[in-house]
Write a protein that holds these residues in place. Structure first.
Motif, PDB file in Angstrom:
ATOM      1  N   SER A 176     -28.825  32.520 -11.710  1.00 42.61           N
ATOM      2  CA  SER A 176     -29.081  31.265 -12.423  1.00 42.61           C
ATOM      3  C   SER A 176     -30.073  30.394 -11.668  1.00 42.61           C
ATOM      4  O   SER A 176     -30.917  29.727 -12.294  1.00 42.61           O
ATOM      5  N   GLN A 177     -30.002  30.384 -10.351  1.00 39.72           N
ATOM      6  CA  GLN A 177     -30.942  29.571  -9.574  1.00 39.72           C
ATOM      7  C   GLN A 177     -32.312  30.235  -9.480  1.00 39.72           C
ATOM      8  O   GLN A 177     -33.342  29.558  -9.524  1.00 39.72           O
ATOM      9  N   VAL A 178     -32.337  31.544  -9.382  1.00 45.37           N
ATOM     10  CA  VAL A 178     -33.615  32.258  -9.393  1.00 45.37           C
ATOM     11  C   VAL A 178     -34.337  32.009 -10.717  1.00 45.37           C
ATOM     12  O   VAL A 178     -35.557  31.798 -10.758  1.00 45.37           O
ATOM     13  N   ALA A 179     -33.593  31.994 -11.810  1.00 45.47           N
ATOM     14  CA  ALA A 179     -34.188  31.777 -13.128  1.00 45.47           C
ATOM     15  C   ALA A 179     -34.838  30.403 -13.234  1.00 45.47           C
ATOM     16  O   ALA A 179     -35.812  30.220 -13.971  1.00 45.47           O
ATOM     17  N   LEU A 180     -34.321  29.434 -12.491  1.00 46.91           N
ATOM     18  CA  LEU A 180     -34.901  28.090 -12.484  1.00 46.91           C
ATOM     19  C   LEU A 180     -36.115  27.967 -11.561  1.00 46.91           C
ATOM     20  O   LEU A 180     -36.849  26.986 -11.633  1.00 46.91           O
ATOM     21  N   GLY A 181     -36.274  28.963 -10.679  1.00 38.44           N
ATOM     22  CA  GLY A 181     -37.400  28.936  -9.757  1.00 38.44           C
ATOM     23  C   GLY A 181     -37.020  28.759  -8.309  1.00 38.44           C
ATOM     24  O   GLY A 181     -37.865  28.354  -7.490  1.00 38.44           O
ATOM     25  N   ALA A 182     -35.775  29.052  -7.938  1.00 41.77           N
ATOM     26  CA  ALA A 182     -35.340  28.898  -6.546  1.00 41.77           C
ATOM     27  C   ALA A 182     -36.123  29.830  -5.633  1.00 41.77           C
ATOM     28  O   ALA A 182     -36.363  30.996  -5.962  1.00 41.77           O
ATOM     29  N   ASP A 183     -36.502  29.304  -4.477  1.00 41.75           N
ATOM     30  CA  ASP A 183     -37.229  30.082  -3.472  1.00 41.75           C
ATOM     31  C   ASP A 183     -36.292  30.819  -2.530  1.00 41.75           C
ATOM     32  O   ASP A 183     -36.711  31.749  -1.829  1.00 41.75           O
ATOM     33  N   LEU A 184     -35.044  30.389  -2.461  1.00 42.31           N
ATOM     34  CA  LEU A 184     -34.032  30.980  -1.597  1.00 42.31           C
ATOM     35  C   LEU A 184     -32.680  30.640  -2.198  1.00 42.31           C
ATOM     36  O   LEU A 184     -32.602  29.909  -3.193  1.00 42.31           O
ATOM     37  N   ILE A 185     -31.616  31.130  -1.590  1.00 41.85           N
ATOM     38  CA  ILE A 185     -30.260  30.873  -2.075  1.00 41.85           C
ATOM     39  C   ILE A 185     -29.439  30.268  -0.934  1.00 41.85           C
ATOM     40  O   ILE A 185     -29.564  30.680   0.222  1.00 41.85           O
TER      41      ILE A 185
END
Length: 413
Positions: A176-185
């Motif tokens: 879900s965060q990658v889909a928003l454009g997250a560079d890391l977790i």
């Protein structure tokens, strides 16, 4: 009449009469000039070869070094107490403006890149776009979006986390965060100083949950960092492939060696266990102050274990980096704590510039002052390679070749 332009995002300049701390060479270099074209360092030239006809900025003998990279940033930080409650109560429009102001102040404090490790409501993605478009001033943003925690876990009571339970939920949280454009977790794998119903030592994620999050993030090309205090949970996460530890309040020599062997970095945030004046400013309740300040000695011991083991340490303030604190800013106090804890001034500079850029995969973009890299730099009157306390005299900030702060002799950008 043409429409007003957006803020400049790239600039041209020639900086002369400076002492260069390039982030590679351990001592300042004299007799050089920085030639900046379209936001990048085009040349580091001998000053004598810069044509007199070229308009230049005389730095007055200042020490010039790369801009700081803050690897533990929260534009929307809200700790327990009245100050934090006021931030948590902001509506989405007020929150966006609040975070934009925090970004501006962060840049003026000399931080030209941040790694945000839990922000509210996805506003960090909009802020990143606005800064890149020249709509608002601020540092380059690399963000984790919202952090992932278990139900009731660290940070669960604010909008900068997502509660997940079970391996599948943590895998979905990463996506879900990658889909928003997250560079890391960012994962919350233990308790911390800001959770009333937990302890720093509280383990909060199962092995399967950590494994699912780390494996999924890596499959999507994202590194994973974790809020973590106790050594046992850190050891388990490192063995599963964790890329970075935030805080690391209670490392042991053995776990520090494991981190070094796996290439797991540490962002120590030493200032957060030495921050009583900041807590007083926000009205932080006694239970949190006691937990934080009571962890200070063990926190410093943990930091020294990491240094002894050869763990890579990176700058991170956790506190707002621009906060007026103990006669300077929070980011400078963090740098001073790192030096007092055992790093040399030159090592601290590397931990604040080139080291973070490398961890973020951006070593060919910024973090050093050499041709081809972004002209992100700060200047000060004193020598930071002698003592990082020299950053207390910081009076000039440039981001991508654009002067955003110039307080020399009363001037302003």
């Amino acid at each position: 009449m043409s429409a007003p332009a957006s803020l400049p995002t790239r600039g041209n300049a020639v900086l002369t009469n400076l002492r260069l701390v390039d982030g590679v060479t351990p001592e300042p270099q004299d007799g050089l000039a920085l030639v900046i074209e379209d936001g990048l360092i085009a040349d580091v030239a001998a000053a004598a070869f810069v044509p007199a006809s070229v308009a230049s900025v005389d730095m007055g003998g200042a020490f010039v070094m790369p801009g700081l990279v803050n690897m533990h940033n929260h534009f929307s930080l809200s700790l327990p107490g009245p100050g934090g409650d006021a931030v948590s109560a902001l509506g989405p429009h007020d929150l966006a403006l609040y975070m934009a102001d925090a970004a501006r102040r962060t840049l003026l404090a000399g931080v030209t890149t941040v790694r945000s490790v839990a922000e509210k409501a996805g506003a960090d993605f909009a802020l990143r776009r606005a800064i890149e478009a020249g709509q608002v001033p601020g540092p380059r943003i690399r963000t984790a979006g919202r952090a992932l925690c278990c139900t009731g876990g660290h940070g669960h009571d604010t909008d900068d986390t997502i509660e997940c339970d079970g391996a599948d939920a943590f895998a979905r949280g990463v996506r879900s965060q990658v889909a928003l454009g997250a560079d890391l977790i960012k994962l919350m794998i233990s308790g911390g100083i800001a959770g009333e119903h937990e302890q720093i030592s509280t383990a909060q994620l199962t092995r399967d949950e950590m494994s699912a999050a780390i494996t999924t993030a890596h499959a999507w090309g994202r590194k994973v960092t974790a809020h973590a205090g106790p050594s046992a949970v850190i050891a388990e996460a490192v063995a599963l492939g964790l890329d970075c530890v935030e805080h690391g309040y209670a490392l042991t020599p053995e776990v520090a060696r494991l981190m070094a062997e796996h290439g797991t970095a540490l962002v120590p945030t030493l200032v957060v266990t030495r921050a009583q004046a900041f807590f007083d400013d926000l009205g932080v309740p006694p239970w949190m102050q006691q937990r934080s300040l009571g962890a200070a000695e063990r926190h410093l011991e943990s930091f020294r274990h990491a240094l002894d083991a050869g763990v890579e340490v990176l700058l991170g303030s956790d506190m707002p980096p621009y906060w007026a604190f103990e006669g300077t800013s929070a980011i400078v106090r963090e740098l001073e704590h790192m030096q007092a804890g055992g790093l040399s001034a030159t090592e601290v500079i590397r931990a604040a510039t080139a080291g973070p850029a490398r961890w973020l995969g951006d070593e060919e973009r910024y973090g050093m002052l050499r041709p081809g890299l972004s002209a992100d730099l700060i200047a000060m009157r004193e020598d930071p390679t002698a003592s990082v306390g020299a950053l207390r005299t910081l009076d000039f900030v440039m981001a991508s070749g654009v002067i955003v702060r110039d307080d020399r002799d009363g001037r302003s950008a």
